[in-house]
Design a protein around this motif. Structure first.
Motif, PDB file in Angstrom:
ATOM      1  N   SER A   1       2.254   2.415   5.609  1.00 17.48           N
ATOM      2  CA  SER A   1       1.247   3.849   5.418  1.00 17.48           C
ATOM      3  C   SER A   1       2.682   5.041   5.677  1.00 17.48           C
ATOM      4  CB  SER A   1       0.507   4.390   6.855  1.00 17.48           C
ATOM      5  OG  SER A   1       0.972   4.317   7.487  1.00 17.48           O
ATOM      6  N   HIS A   2       3.267   5.170   6.403  1.00 19.44           N
ATOM      7  CA  HIS A   2       4.781   5.942   6.939  1.00 19.44           C
ATOM      8  C   HIS A   2       5.542   5.503   5.762  1.00 19.44           C
ATOM      9  CE1 HIS A   2       3.210   6.437  11.332  1.00 19.44           C
ATOM     10  NE2 HIS A   2       4.813   7.109  11.086  1.00 19.44           N
ATOM     11  N   GLN A   3       5.897   4.442   5.116  1.00 21.68           N
ATOM     12  CA  GLN A   3       6.636   4.804   4.031  1.00 21.68           C
ATOM     13  C   GLN A   3       6.239   5.508   2.641  1.00 21.68           C
ATOM     14  OE1 GLN A   3       7.190   0.024   3.421  1.00 21.68           O
ATOM     15  NE2 GLN A   3       9.051  -0.062   3.996  1.00 21.68           N
ATOM     16  N   MET A   4       5.014   5.470   2.500  1.00 23.61           N
ATOM     17  CA  MET A   4       4.436   5.896   1.358  1.00 23.61           C
ATOM     18  C   MET A   4       4.185   7.319   1.719  1.00 23.61           C
ATOM     19  SD  MET A   4       0.944   3.793   0.878  1.00 23.61           S
ATOM     20  CE  MET A   4       0.365   5.094  -0.545  1.00 23.61           C
ATOM     21  N   LEU A   5       4.013   8.221   2.781  1.00 24.14           N
ATOM     22  CA  LEU A   5       3.827   9.727   3.374  1.00 24.14           C
ATOM     23  C   LEU A   5       5.331   9.641   3.241  1.00 24.14           C
ATOM     24  CD1 LEU A   5       1.837   8.961   7.039  1.00 24.14           C
ATOM     25  CD2 LEU A   5       1.034  10.022   4.206  1.00 24.14           C
ATOM     26  N   ALA A   6       6.597   9.262   3.227  1.00 20.00           N
ATOM     27  CA  ALA A   6       8.030   9.818   3.575  1.00 20.00           C
ATOM     28  C   ALA A   6       8.254  10.025   2.029  1.00 20.00           C
ATOM     29  CB  ALA A   6       8.849   9.001   4.482  1.00 20.00           C
ATOM     30  N   ALA A   7       8.150   9.142   1.312  1.00 19.40           N
ATOM     31  CA  ALA A   7       8.175   9.007  -0.263  1.00 19.40           C
ATOM     32  C   ALA A   7       7.248  10.046  -1.132  1.00 19.40           C
ATOM     33  CB  ALA A   7       7.356   8.468  -0.405  1.00 19.40           C
ATOM     34  N   HIS A   8       6.658  10.633  -0.492  1.00 19.94           N
ATOM     35  CA  HIS A   8       5.620  12.195  -0.945  1.00 19.94           C
ATOM     36  C   HIS A   8       6.425  13.376  -0.285  1.00 19.94           C
ATOM     37  CE1 HIS A   8       2.742   8.741  -3.129  1.00 19.94           C
ATOM     38  NE2 HIS A   8       3.037   9.911  -3.652  1.00 19.94           N
ATOM     39  N   GLY A   9       7.465  13.351   0.916  1.00 11.72           N
ATOM     40  CA  GLY A   9       7.966  14.317   1.660  1.00 11.72           C
ATOM     41  C   GLY A   9       7.188  14.789   3.052  1.00 11.72           C
ATOM     42  N   ILE A  10       6.037  14.086   3.081  1.00 10.86           N
ATOM     43  CA  ILE A  10       5.367  14.473   4.351  1.00 10.86           C
ATOM     44  C   ILE A  10       6.410  14.398   5.211  1.00 10.86           C
ATOM     45  CG2 ILE A  10       3.281  14.192   5.266  1.00 10.86           C
ATOM     46  CD1 ILE A  10       1.890  13.629   3.012  1.00 10.86           C
ATOM     47  N   GLY A  11       6.370  15.183   6.089  1.00  7.69           N
ATOM     48  CA  GLY A  11       6.677  15.072   7.353  1.00  7.69           C
ATOM     49  C   GLY A  11       6.406  14.201   8.866  1.00  7.69           C
ATOM     50  N   MET A  12       7.056  13.762   8.980  1.00  7.37           N
ATOM     51  CA  MET A  12       6.435  12.216  10.483  1.00  7.37           C
ATOM     52  C   MET A  12       8.253  12.547  11.215  1.00  7.37           C
ATOM     53  SD  MET A  12       6.607   9.429   8.041  1.00  7.37           S
ATOM     54  CE  MET A  12       5.473  10.153   6.939  1.00  7.37           C
ATOM     55  N   PRO A  13       7.611  12.483  12.329  1.00  5.93           N
ATOM     56  CA  PRO A  13       9.013  11.050  13.491  1.00  5.93           C
ATOM     57  C   PRO A  13       9.797  10.441  12.997  1.00  5.93           C
ATOM     58  CG  PRO A  13       7.186  11.508  14.775  1.00  5.93           C
ATOM     59  CD  PRO A  13       6.449  12.183  13.795  1.00  5.93           C
ATOM     60  N   VAL A  14      11.112  10.554  13.352  1.00  8.33           N
ATOM     61  CA  VAL A  14      12.102  10.068  12.517  1.00  8.33           C
ATOM     62  C   VAL A  14      11.300   7.996  13.004  1.00  8.33           C
ATOM     63  CG1 VAL A  14      14.618   9.131  12.010  1.00  8.33           C
ATOM     64  CG2 VAL A  14      13.206  11.411  12.400  1.00  8.33           C
ATOM     65  N   THR A  15      11.545   7.207  12.020  1.00 13.25           N
ATOM     66  CA  THR A  15      10.965   5.921  12.453  1.00 13.25           C
ATOM     67  C   THR A  15      12.198   4.963  11.991  1.00 13.25           C
ATOM     68  OG1 THR A  15       8.998   6.815  11.861  1.00 13.25           O
ATOM     69  CG2 THR A  15       9.402   4.267  12.343  1.00 13.25           C
ATOM     70  N   VAL A  16      12.350   3.797  13.068  1.00  9.30           N
ATOM     71  CA  VAL A  16      13.143   2.530  12.137  1.00  9.30           C
ATOM     72  C   VAL A  16      12.432   1.374  12.754  1.00  9.30           C
ATOM     73  CG1 VAL A  16      15.031   3.598  13.003  1.00  9.30           C
ATOM     74  CG2 VAL A  16      14.168   1.873  14.565  1.00  9.30           C
ATOM     75  N   PHE A  17      12.798   0.781  11.859  1.00 10.56           N
ATOM     76  CA  PHE A  17      11.627  -0.981  11.828  1.00 10.56           C
ATOM     77  C   PHE A  17      13.294  -1.886  11.176  1.00 10.56           C
ATOM     78  CE2 PHE A  17       9.770  -4.628   9.333  1.00 10.56           C
ATOM     79  CZ  PHE A  17       8.458  -4.512  10.079  1.00 10.56           C
ATOM     80  N   GLY A  18      12.873  -2.662  11.667  1.00 10.68           N
ATOM     81  CA  GLY A  18      13.818  -4.226  11.892  1.00 10.68           C
ATOM     82  C   GLY A  18      13.220  -4.788  12.428  1.00 10.68           C
ATOM     83  N   ASP A  19      13.994  -6.392  11.585  1.00 11.70           N
ATOM     84  CA  ASP A  19      12.934  -7.675  12.261  1.00 11.70           C
ATOM     85  C   ASP A  19      14.146  -8.728  13.146  1.00 11.70           C
ATOM     86  OD1 ASP A  19      10.974  -9.257  11.555  1.00 11.70           O
ATOM     87  OD2 ASP A  19      12.742 -10.897  11.171  1.00 11.70           O
ATOM     88  N   ASN A  20      15.133  -8.439  13.129  1.00 10.10           N
ATOM     89  CA  ASN A  20      16.388  -9.911  13.730  1.00 10.10           C
ATOM     90  C   ASN A  20      16.726  -9.028  14.772  1.00 10.10           C
ATOM     91  OD1 ASN A  20      18.944 -11.715  14.471  1.00 10.10           O
ATOM     92  ND2 ASN A  20      17.869 -12.305  11.740  1.00 10.10           N
ATOM     93  N   PRO A  21      16.296 -10.230  16.055  1.00  4.29           N
ATOM     94  CA  PRO A  21      17.354  -9.679  17.224  1.00  4.29           C
ATOM     95  C   PRO A  21      18.476  -8.912  17.074  1.00  4.29           C
ATOM     96  CG  PRO A  21      16.167 -11.328  17.467  1.00  4.29           C
ATOM     97  CD  PRO A  21      16.282 -11.471  15.929  1.00  4.29           C
ATOM     98  N   ASP A  22      19.290  -9.582  16.251  1.00  2.26           N
ATOM     99  CA  ASP A  22      20.963  -8.740  16.227  1.00  2.26           C
ATOM    100  C   ASP A  22      21.293  -7.582  16.249  1.00  2.26           C
ATOM    101  OD1 ASP A  22      20.990 -12.025  17.182  1.00  2.26           O
ATOM    102  OD2 ASP A  22      21.984 -12.855  14.968  1.00  2.26           O
TER     103      ASP A  22
END
Length: 302
Positions: free
Chosen positions: A103-124
């Motif tokens: 949902s964050h990806q979709m909202l951001a793609a439509h220019g809707i403001g939200m807190p800066v968000t990061v996401f990752g999987d690898n501990p490194d």
């Protein structure tokens, strides 16, 4: 008109209010536990049964599907849709809203403001991931948490790393976001029905906490959302495909930011705080949608 409410508990405030509102508007209504619905699926058609009896003839189904039964509940809702029943919140829209990352990806793609968000999987990549976000405090959220559960605030980078390592050890999916200090522990719940915000409330976190959810001890009062806030809330619900949504906003120096779009928002807090008959608004909207769809189908046949 024949309504179905998908809910596991007939005694819940939101379920009771929807049943009351449907009857007040002259509709027949029944509450169905989605886990007691079972489906027949074939290329010849779709059917469903409930406690050994056929389910058929419903014009509108309103889902009150809890997060713990999202997968099966959305499958039941999809079966209703395939059988011709209208839902103000389609099954695919509920799945989109329940997945915070999607949902964050979709909202951001439509220019809707939200807190800066990061996401990752690898501990490194954790150190670089946090560097991309910026200095703490950081807000860490479970991807499918609800009602403030699974939301943590970390004051130091070392604390952020520790929480992230612990969550990865549990194979949990999570997001990390910037903290908005000027909000001072408050957010705004805008209740969207169709193309308008029918009610809004400001929620304030209790002393010593930053989560304003009423289930976490927060307080609420009815407010009038600004035009900018209403526009953002309506756009956010529309992007995810929801006809009924609780859109949580935070007031920041750069304008309203969307925290979350809830596909099954509770009615008790918003009705108590605002004095608005939100359940009635939902029933009226769903009935109008059904009538409009029926008229279009009739015109297409004509």
């Amino acid at each position: 008109m024949k309504f179905a409410i998908l809910s596991r508990n007939t005694k819940l405030y939101s379920t009771r209010r929807l049943v009351e509102a449907a009857r007040e508007h002259g509709h027949s209504v029944r509450t169905l536990d989605p886990l007691r619905c079972y489906m027949h699926i074939s290329s010849d058609g779709f059917a469903m049964r409930y406690k050994s009896r056929p389910i058929s003839g419903y014009h509108v189904v309103i889902p009150r599907i809890g997060a713990s039964v999202t997968r099966y509940g959305s499958a039941v809702l999809r079966q209703f849709e395939l059988m011709g029943t209208l839902s103000p919140n389609p099954s695919d829209a509920i799945l989109r809203a329940r997945d915070k990352l999607r949902s964050h990806q979709m909202l951001a793609a439509h220019g809707i403001g939200m807190p800066v968000t990061v996401f990752g999987d690898n501990p490194d990549d954790t150190a670089d991931l946090l560097a991309m976000l910026g200095p703490p405090p950081h807000v860490i959220k479970l991807n499918e948490g609800t009602q403030g559960a699974g939301v943590m605030l970390t004051e130091k980078v070392s604390a952020s790393r520790g929480v992230i390592e612990a969550l990865r050890g549990l194979y949990a999916q999570f997001l990390v976001q910037e903290f908005i200090p000027e909000a001072k522990g408050a957010d705004l719940r805008c209740f969207v029905v169709g193309s308008k915000v029918v009610a809004a409330m400001k929620r304030q976190a209790p002393m010593g906490d930053f989560r304003s959810n009423l289930h976490r001890g927060g307080s609420a009062k009815g407010v009038k959302a600004t035009l900018a806030e209403q526009e953002v809330a309506i756009r956010a619900a529309r992007v995810l495909g929801l006809g009924v949504a609780g859109v949580d906003l935070i007031r920041s120096r750069r304008g309203p930011l969307v925290l979350e779009v809830n596909a099954s928002p509770g009615l008790e807090g918003i009705e108590d705080a605002s004095g608005v008959d939100v359940a009635g608004e939902i029933i009226t909207y769903a009935a109008k949608r059904h009538k409009l769809r029926a008229a279009k189908r009739l015109a297409a046949k004509g």
